[in-house]
Write a protein that holds these residues in place. Structure first.
Motif, PDB file in Angstrom:
ATOM      1  N   GLU A 283       0.837  -1.192   0.000  1.00 55.01           N
ATOM      2  CA  GLU A 283       0.000   0.000   0.000  1.00 55.01           C
ATOM      3  C   GLU A 283       0.874   1.245   0.000  1.00 55.01           C
ATOM      4  O   GLU A 283       1.921   1.267   0.655  1.00 55.01           O
ATOM      5  N   ASP A 284       0.435   2.243  -0.736  1.00 54.08           N
ATOM      6  CA  ASP A 284       1.177   3.503  -0.822  1.00 54.08           C
ATOM      7  C   ASP A 284       0.208   4.661  -0.654  1.00 54.08           C
ATOM      8  O   ASP A 284      -0.368   5.157  -1.617  1.00 54.08           O
ATOM      9  N   ASN A 285      -0.045   5.035   0.598  1.00 50.03           N
ATOM     10  CA  ASN A 285      -0.855   6.209   0.902  1.00 50.03           C
ATOM     11  C   ASN A 285      -2.184   6.212   0.147  1.00 50.03           C
ATOM     12  O   ASN A 285      -2.508   7.144  -0.579  1.00 50.03           O
ATOM     13  N   GLY A 286      -2.947   5.123   0.320  1.00 50.34           N
ATOM     14  CA  GLY A 286      -4.274   5.046  -0.283  1.00 50.34           C
ATOM     15  C   GLY A 286      -4.330   4.332  -1.613  1.00 50.34           C
ATOM     16  O   GLY A 286      -5.408   4.125  -2.162  1.00 50.34           O
ATOM     17  N   VAL A 287      -3.179   3.941  -2.141  1.00 50.86           N
ATOM     18  CA  VAL A 287      -3.117   3.190  -3.410  1.00 50.86           C
ATOM     19  C   VAL A 287      -2.671   1.759  -3.103  1.00 50.86           C
ATOM     20  O   VAL A 287      -1.629   1.555  -2.462  1.00 50.86           O
ATOM     21  N   LEU A 288      -3.457   0.785  -3.531  1.00 50.73           N
ATOM     22  CA  LEU A 288      -3.069  -0.618  -3.392  1.00 50.73           C
ATOM     23  C   LEU A 288      -2.320  -1.022  -4.661  1.00 50.73           C
ATOM     24  O   LEU A 288      -2.880  -0.995  -5.759  1.00 50.73           O
ATOM     25  N   ILE A 289      -1.057  -1.393  -4.509  1.00 51.14           N
ATOM     26  CA  ILE A 289      -0.218  -1.785  -5.636  1.00 51.14           C
ATOM     27  C   ILE A 289      -0.133  -3.306  -5.664  1.00 51.14           C
ATOM     28  O   ILE A 289       0.331  -3.933  -4.704  1.00 51.14           O
ATOM     29  N   VAL A 290      -0.583  -3.897  -6.749  1.00 56.70           N
ATOM     30  CA  VAL A 290      -0.609  -5.340  -6.925  1.00 56.70           C
ATOM     31  C   VAL A 290       0.359  -5.684  -8.053  1.00 56.70           C
ATOM     32  O   VAL A 290       0.223  -5.160  -9.165  1.00 56.70           O
ATOM     33  N   SER A 291       1.316  -6.550  -7.783  1.00 54.93           N
ATOM     34  CA  SER A 291       2.354  -6.871  -8.775  1.00 54.93           C
ATOM     35  C   SER A 291       2.322  -8.346  -9.134  1.00 54.93           C
ATOM     36  O   SER A 291       2.479  -9.209  -8.254  1.00 54.93           O
ATOM     37  N   LEU A 292       2.101  -8.649 -10.417  1.00 54.53           N
ATOM     38  CA  LEU A 292       2.260 -10.019 -10.893  1.00 54.53           C
ATOM     39  C   LEU A 292       3.726 -10.408 -10.715  1.00 54.53           C
ATOM     40  O   LEU A 292       4.624  -9.646 -11.099  1.00 54.53           O
ATOM     41  N   ASN A 293       3.957 -11.602 -10.152  1.00 51.97           N
ATOM     42  CA  ASN A 293       5.312 -11.899  -9.696  1.00 51.97           C
ATOM     43  C   ASN A 293       5.750 -13.328 -10.054  1.00 51.97           C
ATOM     44  O   ASN A 293       6.204 -14.078  -9.203  1.00 51.97           O
ATOM     45  N   ARG A 294       5.600 -13.662 -11.334  1.00 52.50           N
ATOM     46  CA  ARG A 294       6.149 -14.932 -11.844  1.00 52.50           C
ATOM     47  C   ARG A 294       7.067 -14.614 -13.038  1.00 52.50           C
ATOM     48  O   ARG A 294       6.812 -15.075 -14.152  1.00 52.50           O
ATOM     49  N   PRO A 295       8.101 -13.835 -12.843  1.00 52.28           N
ATOM     50  CA  PRO A 295       8.903 -13.421 -13.997  1.00 52.28           C
ATOM     51  C   PRO A 295       9.511 -14.582 -14.766  1.00 52.28           C
ATOM     52  O   PRO A 295       9.677 -14.508 -15.986  1.00 52.28           O
ATOM     53  N   GLU A 296       9.836 -15.667 -14.055  1.00 49.57           N
ATOM     54  CA  GLU A 296      10.436 -16.815 -14.735  1.00 49.57           C
ATOM     55  C   GLU A 296       9.431 -17.536 -15.626  1.00 49.57           C
ATOM     56  O   GLU A 296       9.805 -18.278 -16.540  1.00 49.57           O
ATOM     57  N   LYS A 297       8.119 -17.312 -15.395  1.00 47.47           N
ATOM     58  CA  LYS A 297       7.044 -17.875 -16.222  1.00 47.47           C
ATOM     59  C   LYS A 297       6.337 -16.783 -17.016  1.00 47.47           C
ATOM     60  O   LYS A 297       5.214 -16.960 -17.470  1.00 47.47           O
ATOM     61  N   LEU A 298       7.001 -15.653 -17.184  1.00 43.20           N
ATOM     62  CA  LEU A 298       6.460 -14.513 -17.929  1.00 43.20           C
ATOM     63  C   LEU A 298       5.127 -14.043 -17.349  1.00 43.20           C
ATOM     64  O   LEU A 298       4.269 -13.548 -18.060  1.00 43.20           O
ATOM     65  N   ASN A 299       4.975 -14.238 -16.033  1.00 42.29           N
ATOM     66  CA  ASN A 299       3.764 -13.811 -15.318  1.00 42.29           C
ATOM     67  C   ASN A 299       2.489 -14.451 -15.850  1.00 42.29           C
ATOM     68  O   ASN A 299       1.415 -13.843 -15.818  1.00 42.29           O
ATOM     69  N   ALA A 300       2.608 -15.687 -16.340  1.00 40.12           N
ATOM     70  CA  ALA A 300       1.418 -16.441 -16.735  1.00 40.12           C
ATOM     71  C   ALA A 300       0.494 -16.577 -15.531  1.00 40.12           C
ATOM     72  O   ALA A 300       0.942 -16.772 -14.393  1.00 40.12           O
ATOM     73  N   LEU A 301      -0.799 -16.483 -15.760  1.00 34.59           N
ATOM     74  CA  LEU A 301      -1.790 -16.451 -14.689  1.00 34.59           C
ATOM     75  C   LEU A 301      -2.083 -17.861 -14.199  1.00 34.59           C
ATOM     76  O   LEU A 301      -2.796 -18.624 -14.842  1.00 34.59           O
ATOM     77  N   SER A 302      -1.572 -18.200 -13.033  1.00 31.02           N
ATOM     78  CA  SER A 302      -1.784 -19.511 -12.426  1.00 31.02           C
ATOM     79  C   SER A 302      -2.988 -19.459 -11.492  1.00 31.02           C
ATOM     80  O   SER A 302      -3.550 -18.390 -11.208  1.00 31.02           O
ATOM     81  N   GLY A 303      -3.360 -20.634 -10.972  1.00 32.91           N
ATOM     82  CA  GLY A 303      -4.413 -20.667  -9.971  1.00 32.91           C
ATOM     83  C   GLY A 303      -4.039 -19.871  -8.745  1.00 32.91           C
ATOM     84  O   GLY A 303      -4.876 -19.159  -8.172  1.00 32.91           O
ATOM     85  N   GLU A 304      -2.785 -19.957  -8.331  1.00 34.93           N
ATOM     86  CA  GLU A 304      -2.325 -19.185  -7.171  1.00 34.93           C
ATOM     87  C   GLU A 304      -2.401 -17.694  -7.448  1.00 34.93           C
ATOM     88  O   GLU A 304      -2.823 -16.916  -6.587  1.00 34.93           O
ATOM     89  N   THR A 305      -1.984 -17.284  -8.658  1.00 28.99           N
ATOM     90  CA  THR A 305      -2.059 -15.866  -9.010  1.00 28.99           C
ATOM     91  C   THR A 305      -3.480 -15.352  -8.863  1.00 28.99           C
ATOM     92  O   THR A 305      -3.719 -14.311  -8.231  1.00 28.99           O
ATOM     93  N   MET A 306      -4.431 -16.079  -9.440  1.00 28.82           N
ATOM     94  CA  MET A 306      -5.813 -15.604  -9.438  1.00 28.82           C
ATOM     95  C   MET A 306      -6.412 -15.637  -8.037  1.00 28.82           C
ATOM     96  O   MET A 306      -7.199 -14.757  -7.677  1.00 28.82           O
ATOM     97  N   GLN A 307      -6.039 -16.635  -7.231  1.00 28.22           N
ATOM     98  CA  GLN A 307      -6.540 -16.692  -5.860  1.00 28.22           C
ATOM     99  C   GLN A 307      -6.039 -15.495  -5.055  1.00 28.22           C
ATOM    100  O   GLN A 307      -6.811 -14.835  -4.338  1.00 28.22           O
TER     101      GLN A 307
END
Length: 265
Positions: A11-35
């Motif tokens: 969080e940054d002073n009222g802004v929620l920052i969400v970062s996709l974090n699977r760089p080794e998989k090119l940030n492909a959307l996994s079940g864990e990512t979506m959960q």
């Protein structure tokens, strides 16, 4: 990096920052990512102090789309009905999550620094604002497999860019660079690669200055006006304003504004 969560939040002073974090998989959307993403989204929705949500990504891709190797989160019947139902209720909840992104009465911003593909583009399309770095690109590769992007890739893309450009990306199987995406109306602005993250966060803090009631009403009214005829759209904006103009904050701002004009005369 492989042991880190597939999604990071801060969080940054009222802004929620969400970062996709699977760089080794090119940030492909996994079940864990979506959960994790859905949990972050609901936290954003239910926390009054959080005014804007920013979606970004770590690594050389924004998102390579759905993780095809991890499956769709459940067995799919090999019937047309079964496939349709899997699109609606499976795919790690993408339909439900993307719909919720559209319905939350707060702004959600996608900061796309590089390649944004398939399901990642569908996620971005569900945001209220899309900012692109100069090095970003956009594509729907589903046509290579003989299918459509069906977790809002056709519906929201067509609503956002019109059938002309939807044909270009989906039927034409064309990739759009950042400047092309700007022409198409797919992104709102193209920013330099250098300093892109800071510029995207600054935009979120700019949005945070707006009145929360006005922002929520505007999000609903714009979506409704896009779906109805001219006369009904005029009713929508009048209905929305009738509530906003009863807000004490509006009355106070108008009085302050009028006094400010009078002091300059």
């Amino acid at each position: 990096m492989a042991d880190e969560p597939h999604l990071l939040t801060r969080e940054d002073n009222g802004v929620l920052i969400v970062s996709l974090n699977r760089p080794e998989k090119l940030n492909a959307l996994s079940g864990e990512t979506m959960q994790l993403f859905e949990a972050a989204l609901l936290h954003f929705r239910d926390t009054d102090a959080l005014r804007v949500m920013l979606i970004r990504a770590n690594g050389r891709y924004f998102c390579a789309g759905a993780d095809m190797r991890s499956g769709s989160g459940g067995a799919t019947k090999r019937t047309a009905t079964g496939i349709r139902e899997n699109h609606r209720t499976g795919l790690h909840g993408m339909h439900r999550i993307y719909d919720e992104m559209e319905h939350i009465e707060k702004p959600i911003v996608a900061a796309i620094h590089s390649a944004c593909v398939g399901g990642g583009l569908e996620m971005a399309l569900s945001c209220d604002f899309r900012l692109a770095a100069k090095g970003a690109s956009f594509s729907f590769p589903e046509g290579l497999f003989g299918v459509l992007p069906a977790s809002n890739g056709v519906s929201r893309l067509t609503r956002t860019c019109g059938p002309h450009w939807a044909r270009w990306l989906i039927m034409g199987n064309q990739k759009a660079d950042a400047d092309k995406a700007h022409i198409m109306g797919l992104v709102h602005d193209v920013l330099p690669d250098d300093g892109f993250d800071d510029a995207a966060l600054a935009f979120c803090h700019h949005l945070k200055k707006s009145d929360a009631e006005q922002m929520g009403a505007a999000k609903i009214a714009i979506d409704m006006a896009a779906e109805v005829g001219r006369d009904t759209a005029r009713h929508v904006e009048r209905m929305a304003n009738s509530a906003l103009m009863l807000n004490p904050a509006y009355q106070a701002r108008i009085e302050q504004y009028i006094k400010g004009i009078g002091s300059k005369e």
